[in-house]
Design a protein around this motif. Structure first.
Motif, mmCIF file in Angstrom:
data_model
loop_
_atom_site.group_PDB
_atom_site.id
_atom_site.type_symbol
_atom_site.label_atom_id
_atom_site.label_comp_id
_atom_site.label_asym_id
_atom_site.label_seq_id
_atom_site.Cartn_x
_atom_site.Cartn_y
_atom_site.Cartn_z
ATOM 1 N N MET A 298 -16.061 -7.251 30.037
ATOM 2 C CA MET A 298 -14.871 -7.105 28.730
ATOM 3 C C MET A 298 -15.154 -7.696 28.051
ATOM 4 O O MET A 298 -14.625 -6.901 26.274
ATOM 5 C CB MET A 298 -13.737 -8.893 29.234
ATOM 6 C CG MET A 298 -12.557 -8.633 28.028
ATOM 7 S SD MET A 298 -11.257 -6.145 28.576
ATOM 8 C CE MET A 298 -10.855 -6.929 29.948
ATOM 9 N N ALA A 299 -16.580 -8.352 27.273
ATOM 10 C CA ALA A 299 -17.232 -8.584 26.069
ATOM 11 C C ALA A 299 -17.514 -7.594 25.270
ATOM 12 O O ALA A 299 -17.644 -7.293 24.271
ATOM 13 C CB ALA A 299 -17.841 -9.877 26.332
ATOM 14 N N GLN A 300 -18.387 -6.505 26.370
ATOM 15 C CA GLN A 300 -18.799 -5.162 26.116
ATOM 16 C C GLN A 300 -17.849 -4.351 25.475
ATOM 17 O O GLN A 300 -18.209 -3.711 24.608
ATOM 18 C CB GLN A 300 -20.071 -4.854 27.050
ATOM 19 C CG GLN A 300 -20.916 -5.943 27.271
ATOM 20 C CD GLN A 300 -22.395 -4.849 25.511
ATOM 21 O OE1 GLN A 300 -22.237 -4.395 25.227
ATOM 22 N NE2 GLN A 300 -22.445 -6.533 24.973
ATOM 23 N N LEU A 301 -16.792 -4.251 26.487
ATOM 24 C CA LEU A 301 -15.442 -3.485 26.196
ATOM 25 C C LEU A 301 -15.025 -3.348 25.259
ATOM 26 O O LEU A 301 -14.602 -2.411 24.336
ATOM 27 C CB LEU A 301 -14.530 -3.999 27.450
ATOM 28 C CG LEU A 301 -13.987 -2.477 28.017
ATOM 29 C CD1 LEU A 301 -13.248 -2.886 29.283
ATOM 30 C CD2 LEU A 301 -13.162 -1.744 26.385
ATOM 31 N N ARG A 302 -14.474 -4.338 24.594
ATOM 32 C CA ARG A 302 -14.245 -5.027 23.186
ATOM 33 C C ARG A 302 -14.900 -4.598 22.249
ATOM 34 O O ARG A 302 -14.561 -4.451 21.202
ATOM 35 C CB ARG A 302 -14.090 -6.207 23.493
ATOM 36 C CG ARG A 302 -13.103 -7.440 23.990
ATOM 37 C CD ARG A 302 -12.315 -8.709 23.483
ATOM 38 N NE ARG A 302 -11.848 -9.077 24.894
ATOM 39 C CZ ARG A 302 -12.050 -10.136 25.797
ATOM 40 N NH1 ARG A 302 -13.318 -10.989 25.456
ATOM 41 N NH2 ARG A 302 -11.493 -10.574 26.596
#
Length: 221
Positions: free
Chosen positions: A60-64
């Motif tokens: 999720m961090a990379q997606l954000r």
């Protein structure tokens, strides 16, 4: 949380400024910003995970982070479509956001955002980009699905943009820029500086830039 007019104006002006650093005549260059959105959207899908034949965990961090990059290109496309007129781009984007659309029309179908999963929304983002279109209601829905909001996006965008400009101004292209300040990367200093300024102030860009410069001078001399 909604995107304010001040926040949008600031980001559009920053994007115009950054694009102008790369190419002063960037609007006339007519770059395909939608292709850039499409590629970043596919990268977001990779971070989410889509392979049904193997176990995958959603990063999720990379997606954000991909959403922040996509936003850069959405802003650029909006300015270019208005032939470089930032004020008109802002009015158009605010008008679209104020519609509070619940669905997206594409390929003779209506996609109800509330009924779609995150991965399906990313697919739709990529499809729209391939057709040289964007949809702000879809993007806002993606932010919420990723556990973030316009305020967080504004903070991340401002920080990344100002740091990129600062790097360019201090020798990033020539190799004279010092990325490690006092044993820590400039990104780490940026996180601290972001906590000390009023992100809604009209002079937020200058405040961030000057705070970074003050720290950099101590290291670079």
């Amino acid at each position: 949380m909604t995107l304010t007019e001040t926040q949008l104006t600031t980001m559009l002006e920053l994007q115009d400024g950054m694009n102008s650093k790369v190419n002063p005549d960037w609007v006339a260059a007519n770059n395909n910003w939608h292709r850039a959105i499409q590629v970043e959207g596919v990268e977001a899908i990779e971070h989410h995970g889509w392979k049904w034949w193997k176990k995958q965990d959603c990063d999720m961090a990379q997606l954000r982070m991909e959403l922040v990059d996509i936003w850069h290109f959405i802003l650029s496309a909006a300015i270019q479509e208005k032939h470089g007129n930032v004020a008109l781009a802002k009015m158009e984007m605010l008008s679209e956001l104020n519609l509070h659309q619940k669905s997206v029309q594409f390929d003779n179908q209506y996609y109800m955002l509330a009924q779609m999963k995150l991965l399906e929304k990313l697919d739709l983002l990529v499809g729209l980009a391939a057709a040289r279109r964007t949809n702000l209601a879809l993007f806002e829905s993606l932010l919420l699905d990723c556990g973030t909001n316009w305020t967080d996006l504004f903070k991340q965008y401002i920080g990344k943009n100002v740091l990129n400009v600062f790097r360019q101004d201090h020798g990033y292209k020539t190799g004279t820029y010092i990325k490690i300040w006092g044993g820590r990367e400039d990104n780490e200093h940026l996180v601290e500086v972001l906590e000390t300024v009023d992100l809604n102030a009209d002079d937020v860009r200058d405040a961030l830039y000057q705070s970074l410069k003050a720290r950099y001078i101590v290291v670079a001399g």
